[in-house]
Design a protein around this motif. Structure first.
Motif, PDB file in Angstrom:
ATOM      1  N   ALA A 410       0.848  -1.196   0.000  1.00 16.51           N
ATOM      2  CA  ALA A 410       0.000   0.000   0.000  1.00 16.51           C
ATOM      3  C   ALA A 410       0.880   1.242   0.000  1.00 16.51           C
ATOM      4  O   ALA A 410       1.666   1.457   0.929  1.00 16.51           O
ATOM      5  N   ALA A 411       0.771   2.044  -1.040  1.00 22.32           N
ATOM      6  CA  ALA A 411       1.575   3.254  -1.188  1.00 22.32           C
ATOM      7  C   ALA A 411       0.927   4.109  -2.255  1.00 22.32           C
ATOM      8  O   ALA A 411       0.147   3.614  -3.090  1.00 22.32           O
ATOM      9  N   ARG A 412       1.237   5.383  -2.233  1.00 22.43           N
ATOM     10  CA  ARG A 412       0.660   6.277  -3.240  1.00 22.43           C
ATOM     11  C   ARG A 412       1.566   7.467  -3.467  1.00 22.43           C
ATOM     12  O   ARG A 412       2.178   8.000  -2.536  1.00 22.43           O
ATOM     13  N   PHE A 413       1.634   7.880  -4.737  1.00 16.83           N
ATOM     14  CA  PHE A 413       2.270   9.138  -5.088  1.00 16.83           C
ATOM     15  C   PHE A 413       1.242  10.249  -4.889  1.00 16.83           C
ATOM     16  O   PHE A 413       0.108  10.148  -5.374  1.00 16.83           O
ATOM     17  N   LEU A 414       1.628  11.288  -4.180  1.00 14.55           N
ATOM     18  CA  LEU A 414       0.684  12.357  -3.843  1.00 14.55           C
ATOM     19  C   LEU A 414       0.505  13.354  -4.984  1.00 14.55           C
ATOM     20  O   LEU A 414      -0.422  14.164  -4.944  1.00 14.55           O
ATOM     21  N   GLU A 415       1.387  13.320  -5.988  1.00 15.46           N
ATOM     22  CA  GLU A 415       1.236  14.186  -7.156  1.00 15.46           C
ATOM     23  C   GLU A 415       0.830  13.340  -8.357  1.00 15.46           C
ATOM     24  O   GLU A 415       1.232  12.180  -8.487  1.00 15.46           O
ATOM     25  N   ARG A 455      14.776   8.084 -13.812  1.00  9.62           N
ATOM     26  CA  ARG A 455      14.720   9.550 -13.747  1.00  9.62           C
ATOM     27  C   ARG A 455      14.333  10.065 -12.363  1.00  9.62           C
ATOM     28  O   ARG A 455      14.134  11.262 -12.174  1.00  9.62           O
ATOM     29  N   LEU A 456      14.236   9.171 -11.382  1.00 11.09           N
ATOM     30  CA  LEU A 456      13.884   9.566 -10.021  1.00 11.09           C
ATOM     31  C   LEU A 456      15.132   9.631  -9.158  1.00 11.09           C
ATOM     32  O   LEU A 456      16.032   8.796  -9.272  1.00 11.09           O
ATOM     33  N   THR A 457      15.158  10.597  -8.280  1.00  7.52           N
ATOM     34  CA  THR A 457      16.238  10.754  -7.313  1.00  7.52           C
ATOM     35  C   THR A 457      15.635  11.039  -5.945  1.00  7.52           C
ATOM     36  O   THR A 457      14.754  11.904  -5.826  1.00  7.52           O
ATOM     37  N   ALA A 458      16.071  10.313  -4.933  1.00  8.50           N
ATOM     38  CA  ALA A 458      15.565  10.526  -3.567  1.00  8.50           C
ATOM     39  C   ALA A 458      16.300  11.696  -2.930  1.00  8.50           C
ATOM     40  O   ALA A 458      17.535  11.732  -2.916  1.00  8.50           O
ATOM     41  N   THR A 459      15.525  12.656  -2.422  1.00  8.19           N
ATOM     42  CA  THR A 459      16.109  13.815  -1.736  1.00  8.19           C
ATOM     43  C   THR A 459      15.950  13.753  -0.230  1.00  8.19           C
ATOM     44  O   THR A 459      16.590  14.526   0.485  1.00  8.19           O
ATOM     45  N   SER A 475       0.401   6.994  10.369  1.00  7.27           N
ATOM     46  CA  SER A 475       1.619   6.228  10.642  1.00  7.27           C
ATOM     47  C   SER A 475       2.554   6.167   9.444  1.00  7.27           C
ATOM     48  O   SER A 475       3.647   5.624   9.556  1.00  7.27           O
ATOM     49  N   TRP A 476       2.153   6.668   8.285  1.00  5.19           N
ATOM     50  CA  TRP A 476       2.986   6.586   7.097  1.00  5.19           C
ATOM     51  C   TRP A 476       4.084   7.642   7.130  1.00  5.19           C
ATOM     52  O   TRP A 476       3.999   8.639   7.847  1.00  5.19           O
ATOM     53  N   HIS A 477       5.118   7.411   6.319  1.00  5.14           N
ATOM     54  CA  HIS A 477       6.187   8.371   6.104  1.00  5.14           C
ATOM     55  C   HIS A 477       6.175   8.833   4.648  1.00  5.14           C
ATOM     56  O   HIS A 477       5.515   8.220   3.795  1.00  5.14           O
ATOM     57  N   ILE A 478       6.907   9.878   4.371  1.00  4.26           N
ATOM     58  CA  ILE A 478       6.941  10.479   3.041  1.00  4.26           C
ATOM     59  C   ILE A 478       8.366  10.443   2.515  1.00  4.26           C
ATOM     60  O   ILE A 478       9.314  10.863   3.210  1.00  4.26           O
ATOM     61  N   ALA A 479       8.522   9.932   1.290  1.00  2.00           N
ATOM     62  CA  ALA A 479       9.804  10.013   0.591  1.00  2.00           C
ATOM     63  C   ALA A 479       9.708  11.147  -0.426  1.00  2.00           C
ATOM     64  O   ALA A 479       8.811  11.146  -1.281  1.00  2.00           O
ATOM     65  N   GLU A 480      10.591  12.125  -0.298  1.00  2.00           N
ATOM     66  CA  GLU A 480      10.616  13.246  -1.230  1.00  2.00           C
ATOM     67  C   GLU A 480      11.551  12.887  -2.386  1.00  2.00           C
ATOM     68  O   GLU A 480      12.746  12.631  -2.184  1.00  2.00           O
ATOM     69  N   LEU A 481      10.998  12.864  -3.599  1.00  2.00           N
ATOM     70  CA  LEU A 481      11.731  12.459  -4.790  1.00  2.00           C
ATOM     71  C   LEU A 481      11.828  13.620  -5.760  1.00  2.00           C
ATOM     72  O   LEU A 481      11.011  14.551  -5.747  1.00  2.00           O
ATOM     73  N   ASP A 482      12.821  13.540  -6.609  1.00  2.00           N
ATOM     74  CA  ASP A 482      12.998  14.500  -7.693  1.00  2.00           C
ATOM     75  C   ASP A 482      12.770  13.762  -9.005  1.00  2.00           C
ATOM     76  O   ASP A 482      13.527  12.844  -9.361  1.00  2.00           O
ATOM     77  N   ALA A 484      13.012  14.363 -12.531  1.00  2.00           N
ATOM     78  CA  ALA A 484      13.536  15.187 -13.628  1.00  2.00           C
ATOM     79  C   ALA A 484      13.270  16.669 -13.370  1.00  2.00           C
ATOM     80  O   ALA A 484      12.789  17.400 -14.235  1.00  2.00           O
ATOM     81  N   GLY A 485      13.545  17.102 -12.144  1.00  2.00           N
ATOM     82  CA  GLY A 485      13.380  18.502 -11.792  1.00  2.00           C
ATOM     83  C   GLY A 485      12.057  18.840 -11.144  1.00  2.00           C
ATOM     84  O   GLY A 485      11.877  19.968 -10.662  1.00  2.00           O
ATOM     85  N   ARG A 486      11.126  17.891 -11.108  1.00  2.00           N
ATOM     86  CA  ARG A 486       9.823  18.128 -10.496  1.00  2.00           C
ATOM     87  C   ARG A 486       9.738  17.387  -9.174  1.00  2.00           C
ATOM     88  O   ARG A 486       9.990  16.183  -9.107  1.00  2.00           O
ATOM     89  N   PRO A 487       9.390  18.068  -8.058  1.00  2.00           N
ATOM     90  CA  PRO A 487       9.282  17.371  -6.770  1.00  2.00           C
ATOM     91  C   PRO A 487       8.056  16.472  -6.730  1.00  2.00           C
ATOM     92  O   PRO A 487       6.962  16.857  -7.137  1.00  2.00           O
ATOM     93  N   VAL A 488       8.265  15.251  -6.246  1.00  2.00           N
ATOM     94  CA  VAL A 488       7.205  14.254  -6.137  1.00  2.00           C
ATOM     95  C   VAL A 488       7.289  13.637  -4.745  1.00  2.00           C
ATOM     96  O   VAL A 488       8.379  13.383  -4.232  1.00  2.00           O
ATOM     97  N   ARG A 489       6.131  13.385  -4.135  1.00  2.00           N
ATOM     98  CA  ARG A 489       6.078  12.776  -2.809  1.00  2.00           C
ATOM     99  C   ARG A 489       5.482  11.376  -2.911  1.00  2.00           C
ATOM    100  O   ARG A 489       4.459  11.166  -3.556  1.00  2.00           O
ATOM    101  N   LEU A 490       6.139  10.428  -2.267  1.00  2.00           N
ATOM    102  CA  LEU A 490       5.674   9.042  -2.208  1.00  2.00           C
ATOM    103  C   LEU A 490       5.385   8.694  -0.753  1.00  2.00           C
ATOM    104  O   LEU A 490       6.258   8.823   0.105  1.00  2.00           O
ATOM    105  N   ALA A 491       4.165   8.265  -0.465  1.00  2.00           N
ATOM    106  CA  ALA A 491       3.728   7.964   0.904  1.00  2.00           C
ATOM    107  C   ALA A 491       3.495   6.469   1.052  1.00  2.00           C
ATOM    108  O   ALA A 491       2.900   5.828   0.174  1.00  2.00           O
ATOM    109  N   ALA A 492       3.949   5.917   2.181  1.00  2.00           N
ATOM    110  CA  ALA A 492       3.739   4.500   2.488  1.00  2.00           C
ATOM    111  C   ALA A 492       4.078   4.278   3.947  1.00  2.00           C
ATOM    112  O   ALA A 492       4.623   5.163   4.630  1.00  2.00           O
TER     113      ALA A 492
END
Length: 506
Positions: A410-415, A455-459, A475-482, A484-492
């Protein structure tokens, strides 16, 4: 609006407000004229006019309020309130404060954090619907641009304070907890009084000719009476019995079934105890006043005390998270709710059966001891379950076994992205193929879209914040990813998020 220059915020919907102001003026004129004519303050027209005038005063404040910002700072004023100014040098940060209406509506407002730690909420801008959000975001960004240019913000991050975050004040849950505890204390004080009253009524005997007049209130006195008429209340209205010639009293409030059991002209016998009618008897029907038992009052006291546990748990979580940033989401109080429910299952029956204290018999003592131990064990579990977990703890606890077959996490990209169009993904599948986003928990990769890991990079990985929305579990955490220059959040969930990040090669 030009970012970096002077910004002025005014109410978006002025016409309805001005209409209500005019209605308030008309109501004030109506109330004054009617009061001068009739002189009756409780007249319906007077009260209606005063209510309309009060609504008009509130709307007059709302329609005349103005918030402006320039190089000097923030300035708010209205017709009914003095001017308030704050310089940019005195402002530490700007953040979003989420207020909640009676029916769950969310209103976004701007909160100013001063250097001395105090906070002030601006009357404008306000967003109460999706249509107002664009204007709210634009005005807030203009405020932040002015703050960055002419002040010294403590952080570039926009904090969002919601009911799930650590920065929410404890005043509301603390007040509710104290109110419920006060109710529990009052009910507990009434337990012996109620028990003594019912015991005295149960043991009361009829009065005799030799009973002294001073003691006749504690014995039963029977008198004949005639029902003049009955009144059966509908809805929440009370039902009553009226007696002929007002003897032994003019009217007696009874239950609805009691009023339906008698007819006008019925000859009845009434029983008085402590100078009040307690029983009305006809040959084939008897109405008796209900006396609350001590067990019922003890259950109310225990229920109020248990209900105070939920806001008390909220206060406890706020206290435990006092060192967290204000916008970080606190753990859920649901484990403590489970403790309250389990405690109620053994405590409420015990209070009902033994309201005056536990007897010396082994059964209730064993019941109380076993229930207390169960509550203590669950309370320990809830304390551990609601501790604040950092991303470092989650990384150490993550599973390290190799993935073979497909595993759905169970996980989701918030963007919304090309591999998560319109935010459709609810799970990420790992193992048998390349990592992919799916709208289902499996089995099979139907409708799966491959994640472009190259093309993803973890910040960074962080805990949940108020700006991440209420749809993400606490209880989930957020991984902040890049991306290709656009910030993306992954929650799980923390452990799942670590597995996903490793599988993506980040």
């Amino acid at each position: 609006m030009t970012v970096g220059r002077e910004v002025t915020c005014r109410p978006l919907h002025k016409r309805p407000l001005w209409f209500l102001v005019g209605l308030g003026v008309a109501g004030a004129v109506l109330a004054g004229g009617r009061l001068a004519y009739s002189g009756d303050l409780v007249d319906g027209w007077v009260l209606g006019g005063l209510l309309a005038a009060l609504v008009g005063v509130v709307c007059l404040y709302a329609v005349t309020v103005k918030v402006s910002a320039d190089a000097n700072g923030l300035d708010s004023r209205s017709l009914l309130r003095r001017r308030r100014s704050m310089s940019w040098q005195d402002i530490a940060d700007l953040r979003v404060y989420v207020q909640y209406g009676r029916h769950g509506e969310e209103y976004l407002r701007v909160e100013v954090v001063l250097r001395d730690g105090r906070t002030r909420r601006l009357p404008l801008p306000v967003s109460g619907s999706h249509d107002d959000r664009a204007a709210f975001d634009e005005e807030l960004e203009a405020f932040r641009a002015l703050h960055r240019r002419h002040g010294a913000p403590e952080s570039d991050h926009l904090a969002v304070i919601s009911r799930r975050t650590a920065g929410r004040g404890p005043a509301v849950p603390l007040s509710l907890c104290l109110l419920l505890l006060a109710g529990a204390g009052l009910a507990a004080w009434l337990v012996p009084v109620t028990g003594a009253t019912k015991e005295a009524w149960t043991s009361a005997v009829p009065c005799t000719a030799v009973t002294p007049s001073a003691e006749r209130g504690e014995c039963l006195t029977t008198r004949p009476a005639v029902i003049a008429r009955t009144e059966v209340g509908e809805g929440k209205r009370r039902s009553s019995l009226y007696f002929a010639d007002g003897r032994p009293l003019d009217r007696l409030t009874v239950s609805r079934e009691g009023a339906r059991g008698f007819r006008p002209g019925d000859h009845v016998e009434v029983t008085l105890w402590r100078d009040q009618v307690r029983v009305v008897a006809r040959g084939d029907y008897v109405w008796r006043e209900h006396f609350t038992s001590a067990g019922s009052v003890a259950v109310i006291a225990a229920a109020c005390a248990l209900a105070a546990g939920w806001p008390g748990a909220r206060v406890l979580l706020l206290r435990r998270g006092r060192r967290l940033p204000d916008d970080e989401v606190l753990p859920s109080a649901l484990p403590f709710t489970g403790v309250i429910v389990v405690t109620a299952l053994w405590l409420l029956p015990l209070c009902y059966l033994h309201p005056m204290g536990l007897p010396a018999s082994p059964v209730p003592l064993t019941w109380a001891v076993a229930g207390s131990l169960a509550t203590l064990g669950l309370l320990t579990w809830a304390w551990r379950a609601t501790r604040v977990r950092t991303p470092r703890d989650a990384t150490a606890a993550a599973a390290r076994e190799p993935l073979g077959e497909d595993v759905f996490l169970a996980a989701r990209f918030l963007e919304a992205t090309d591999y998560n169009p319109n935010g459709f993904g609810t799970h990420i599948v790992l193992g048998g193929g390349p990592p992919a986003v799916t709208p289902h928990p499996g089995p099979g990769r139907f409708a799966a879209i491959r994640i472009p890991a190259q093309r993803l990079t973890a910040t960074g990985v962080r805990r949940l914040r108020g700006s991440d929305g209420d749809a993400v579990p606490r209880s989930w955490h957020i991984a902040e990813l890049d991306d290709a220059g656009r910030p993306v959040r992954l929650a799980a969930a923390p452990a799942d998020l670590t597995r996903i990040v490793r599988a993506l090669g980040l």
